[in-house]
Scaffold this motif. Structure first.
Motif, PDB file in Angstrom:
ATOM      1  N   PHE A 156      14.302   8.770 -12.672  1.00  0.00           N
ATOM      2  CA  PHE A 156      16.052   9.172 -12.548  1.00  0.00           C
ATOM      3  C   PHE A 156      16.731   8.521 -14.127  1.00  0.00           C
ATOM      4  N   ASP A 157      17.425   9.726 -13.946  1.00  0.00           N
ATOM      5  CA  ASP A 157      18.377   9.613 -15.367  1.00  0.00           C
ATOM      6  C   ASP A 157      17.988  11.600 -16.194  1.00  0.00           C
ATOM      7  N   GLY A 158      16.915  11.374 -15.971  1.00  0.00           N
ATOM      8  CA  GLY A 158      16.378  12.898 -17.040  1.00  0.00           C
ATOM      9  C   GLY A 158      16.673  12.979 -18.670  1.00  0.00           C
ATOM     10  N   ILE A 159      16.179  11.907 -18.866  1.00  0.00           N
ATOM     11  CA  ILE A 159      16.467  11.164 -20.405  1.00  0.00           C
ATOM     12  C   ILE A 159      15.037  12.526 -21.141  1.00  0.00           C
ATOM     13  N   ASP A 160      15.208  12.872 -22.596  1.00  0.00           N
ATOM     14  CA  ASP A 160      14.354  13.940 -23.000  1.00  0.00           C
ATOM     15  C   ASP A 160      12.803  13.175 -22.992  1.00  0.00           C
ATOM     16  N   MET A 161      12.515  11.925 -23.245  1.00  0.00           N
ATOM     17  CA  MET A 161      11.264  11.622 -23.592  1.00  0.00           C
ATOM     18  C   MET A 161      10.410  11.993 -22.683  1.00  0.00           C
ATOM     19  N   SER A 197       3.538  13.167 -20.305  1.00  0.00           N
ATOM     20  CA  SER A 197       2.051  14.446 -19.250  1.00  0.00           C
ATOM     21  C   SER A 197       1.465  13.006 -18.640  1.00  0.00           C
ATOM     22  N   PRO A 198       1.658  13.742 -17.254  1.00  0.00           N
ATOM     23  CA  PRO A 198       2.411  14.795 -16.526  1.00  0.00           C
ATOM     24  C   PRO A 198       3.950  14.560 -16.481  1.00  0.00           C
ATOM     25  N   ARG A 199       5.019  15.893 -16.525  1.00  0.00           N
ATOM     26  CA  ARG A 199       6.024  15.928 -16.834  1.00  0.00           C
ATOM     27  C   ARG A 199       6.437  15.044 -16.010  1.00  0.00           C
ATOM     28  N   LEU A 200       7.568  14.743 -15.906  1.00  0.00           N
ATOM     29  CA  LEU A 200       8.079  13.288 -14.685  1.00  0.00           C
ATOM     30  C   LEU A 200       9.219  13.689 -14.154  1.00  0.00           C
ATOM     31  N   GLU A 258       0.768  -0.998   0.229  1.00  0.00           N
ATOM     32  CA  GLU A 258      -0.125   0.022   0.008  1.00  0.00           C
ATOM     33  C   GLU A 258       0.746   1.040  -0.323  1.00  0.00           C
ATOM     34  N   PRO A 259       1.991   1.377  -1.026  1.00  0.00           N
ATOM     35  CA  PRO A 259       2.241   2.403  -0.914  1.00  0.00           C
ATOM     36  C   PRO A 259       1.852   4.043  -1.700  1.00  0.00           C
ATOM     37  N   THR A 260       2.265   4.651  -1.228  1.00  0.00           N
ATOM     38  CA  THR A 260       1.515   6.443  -1.817  1.00  0.00           C
ATOM     39  C   THR A 260       2.983   7.497  -1.982  1.00  0.00           C
ATOM     40  N   ALA A 261       3.901   6.192  -2.543  1.00  0.00           N
ATOM     41  CA  ALA A 261       5.323   7.118  -3.940  1.00  0.00           C
ATOM     42  C   ALA A 261       5.733   5.888  -3.885  1.00  0.00           C
ATOM     43  N   ILE A 262       6.556   5.866  -5.208  1.00  0.00           N
ATOM     44  CA  ILE A 262       7.306   4.772  -6.209  1.00  0.00           C
ATOM     45  C   ILE A 262       8.549   6.127  -6.236  1.00  0.00           C
ATOM     46  N   ALA A 263       9.589   5.524  -5.682  1.00  0.00           N
ATOM     47  CA  ALA A 263      11.118   6.150  -6.568  1.00  0.00           C
ATOM     48  C   ALA A 263      11.394   4.807  -7.366  1.00  0.00           C
ATOM     49  N   VAL A 264      11.792   5.159  -8.543  1.00  0.00           N
ATOM     50  CA  VAL A 264      11.808   4.249  -9.243  1.00  0.00           C
ATOM     51  C   VAL A 264      13.577   4.985  -9.873  1.00  0.00           C
ATOM     52  N   SER A 265      13.518   3.150 -10.171  1.00  0.00           N
ATOM     53  CA  SER A 265      15.641   3.943 -10.237  1.00  0.00           C
ATOM     54  C   SER A 265      15.687   4.524 -11.713  1.00  0.00           C
ATOM     55  N   ASN A 266      14.728   4.294 -13.020  1.00  0.00           N
ATOM     56  CA  ASN A 266      15.468   5.557 -14.091  1.00  0.00           C
ATOM     57  C   ASN A 266      13.881   5.633 -14.074  1.00  0.00           C
ATOM     58  N   ASP A 267      14.179   6.761 -15.915  1.00  0.00           N
ATOM     59  CA  ASP A 267      13.113   6.956 -16.142  1.00  0.00           C
ATOM     60  C   ASP A 267      12.315   5.940 -17.147  1.00  0.00           C
ATOM     61  N   LEU A 268      12.151   5.499 -17.738  1.00  0.00           N
ATOM     62  CA  LEU A 268      11.868   4.317 -18.664  1.00  0.00           C
ATOM     63  C   LEU A 268      10.949   4.020 -17.808  1.00  0.00           C
ATOM     64  N   LEU A 269      11.656   2.749 -16.656  1.00  0.00           N
ATOM     65  CA  LEU A 269      10.978   2.132 -16.472  1.00  0.00           C
ATOM     66  C   LEU A 269       9.588   3.029 -14.815  1.00  0.00           C
ATOM     67  N   ALA A 270      10.107   4.057 -14.930  1.00  0.00           N
ATOM     68  CA  ALA A 270       9.305   4.932 -14.421  1.00  0.00           C
ATOM     69  C   ALA A 270       7.293   5.272 -15.341  1.00  0.00           C
ATOM     70  N   MET A 271       8.511   4.928 -16.501  1.00  0.00           N
ATOM     71  CA  MET A 271       7.005   5.521 -17.047  1.00  0.00           C
ATOM     72  C   MET A 271       5.890   3.832 -17.394  1.00  0.00           C
ATOM     73  N   THR A 272       6.904   3.517 -16.905  1.00  0.00           N
ATOM     74  CA  THR A 272       6.356   1.672 -17.056  1.00  0.00           C
ATOM     75  C   THR A 272       5.593   1.677 -16.031  1.00  0.00           C
ATOM     76  N   VAL A 273       6.313   1.728 -15.484  1.00  0.00           N
ATOM     77  CA  VAL A 273       5.270   1.811 -13.212  1.00  0.00           C
ATOM     78  C   VAL A 273       3.812   2.694 -13.636  1.00  0.00           C
ATOM     79  N   ILE A 274       3.849   4.282 -14.218  1.00  0.00           N
ATOM     80  CA  ILE A 274       3.072   5.005 -14.094  1.00  0.00           C
ATOM     81  C   ILE A 274       1.952   4.317 -15.237  1.00  0.00           C
TER      82      ILE A 274
END
Length: 350
Positions: free
Chosen positions: A271-276, A281-284, A236-252
């Motif tokens: 994490f990483d700051g990749i261009d995409m 939206s929303p911006r990561l 039951e997390p209320t926030a997720i810290a993801v280890s890279n941007d590409l994975l964060a997009m998949t999590v979202i």
């Protein structure tokens, strides 16, 4: 082998060839068939015999090894290496390991066989990497990018992954989140993910909060899809810290399939700051690291070692916290998973 230094005669015996053939491979002078060159290189690597050709016999190429080109963060490094290589009249040989430690060893052997000026590498785990050990034994000019705690004798360009993830986690804690989940690639395949989880744990401990167990996933598979429902049902997390941007997009994407909103119901950082990540939206919300610049620095370091005899050094690049729209203050009225069905709502209203 036990005893003194390995001799050229021992390499020849292991490879099943003449001493002259080993000499031609080692110096880069004289013809050797492709299959024989491969046998000699493999024997030399197994025995720890240095095969690096003389400086003037090396090919005008830089070898580049990255885990995967699926993640744009590595494409940024390659672009930087190519920029430095072209400026110095070199070409680039590129290979990817798909986060496979066994594949690392074979690919590095193949790159060494090409007689490059040097190597720029990102390995799974420098502490246990046999591929890096091969490079050190060969005394081949080399530098890693992103890896931390790199062995002596190799250059390195990285950021402080612990400090960067602490910064992100502290941001989530300041917004009132107390149940924060870390999602990252398998630590055995990425020392970066392991360092970032360590920084996450440090931030949680400093705030007097328990750190949830890390959710380790396969990088390649998770880049295509990930199911977060089990983690939400149990943690039951209320926030997720993801280890890279590409994975964060998949999590979202997974959260949206579960009916949860980002950031209204769950906050997410990358994490990483990749261009995409800037254009979604929303911006990561993420940490940006200067990937292209890090590639230029690593390639320039390798060339300095190879051409000017510079000693390898370990450089720390700056990271930048990049605010976005995927984090928000904790809300008591947020949706939780599983969402109530229409029948549940009707029963509650009755």
């Amino acid at each position: 082998m036990d005893g003194g230094a390995v001799t050229i005669r021992e390499v020849a015996a292991q490879a099943g060839c003449s001493i002259a053939t080993v000499s031609r491979v080692a110096t880069g002078n004289g013809p050797v068939s492709g299959p024989m060159q491969k046998r000699v290189v493999q024997a030399a690597l197994q025995l720890g015999f240095p095969l690096s050709p003389a400086r003037d016999a090396r090919r005008a190429v830089l070898g580049v090894l990255v885990p995967s080109l699926t993640n744009p963060v590595f494409a940024g490094v390659v672009a930087g290496v190519e920029q430095a290589a072209q400026a110095n009249g070199l070409s680039v040989i590129l290979a990817q390991t798909h986060y496979d430690t066994a594949r690392e060893v074979g690919i590095v052997a193949a790159l060494i066989a090409e007689g490059p000026v040097g190597l720029v590498m990102t390995v799974c785990n420098p502490a246990t990497s046999e591929a890096l050990a091969q490079v050190v034994r060969q005394r081949l000019p080399a530098a890693t990018v992103y890896n931390e705690n790199v062995p002596a004798g190799l250059g390195a360009v990285s950021i402080d992954n612990r400090a960067a993830m602490r910064r992100l986690t502290e941001e989530l804690i300041a917004l009132g989140h107390r149940s924060i989940l870390f999602v990252g690639g398998r630590f055995a395949s990425s020392d970066r993910a392991a360092c970032r989880y360590a920084g996450f744990c440090e931030a949680m401990a400093a705030a007097g909060l328990p750190a949830l167990p890390a959710q380790e996933v396969d990088f390649i598979e998770a880049a295509e899809d990930i199911d977060m429902s089990s983690a939400f049902q149990t943690l039951e997390p209320t926030a997720i810290a993801v280890s890279n941007d590409l994975l964060a997009m998949t999590v979202i994407s997974s959260l949206r399939r579960m009916g949860l909103r980002v950031p209204e119901d769950v906050s997410v950082t990358g994490f990483d700051g990749i261009d995409m990540a800037r254009h979604m939206s929303p911006r990561l919300t993420t940490i940006a690291q200067p990937s292209r610049t890090m590639g230029v620095l690593a390639a320039s370091m390798v060339l300095g070692i190879a051409r000017a005899g510079h000693a390898p050094s370990h450089l720390r690049a700056d990271f930048t916290f990049t605010p976005g729209e995927t984090i928000a203050p904790y809300r008591r009225d947020r949706r939780s998973f599983p969402l109530p069905t229409q029948q549940d709502r009707s029963s509650h209203d009755a």
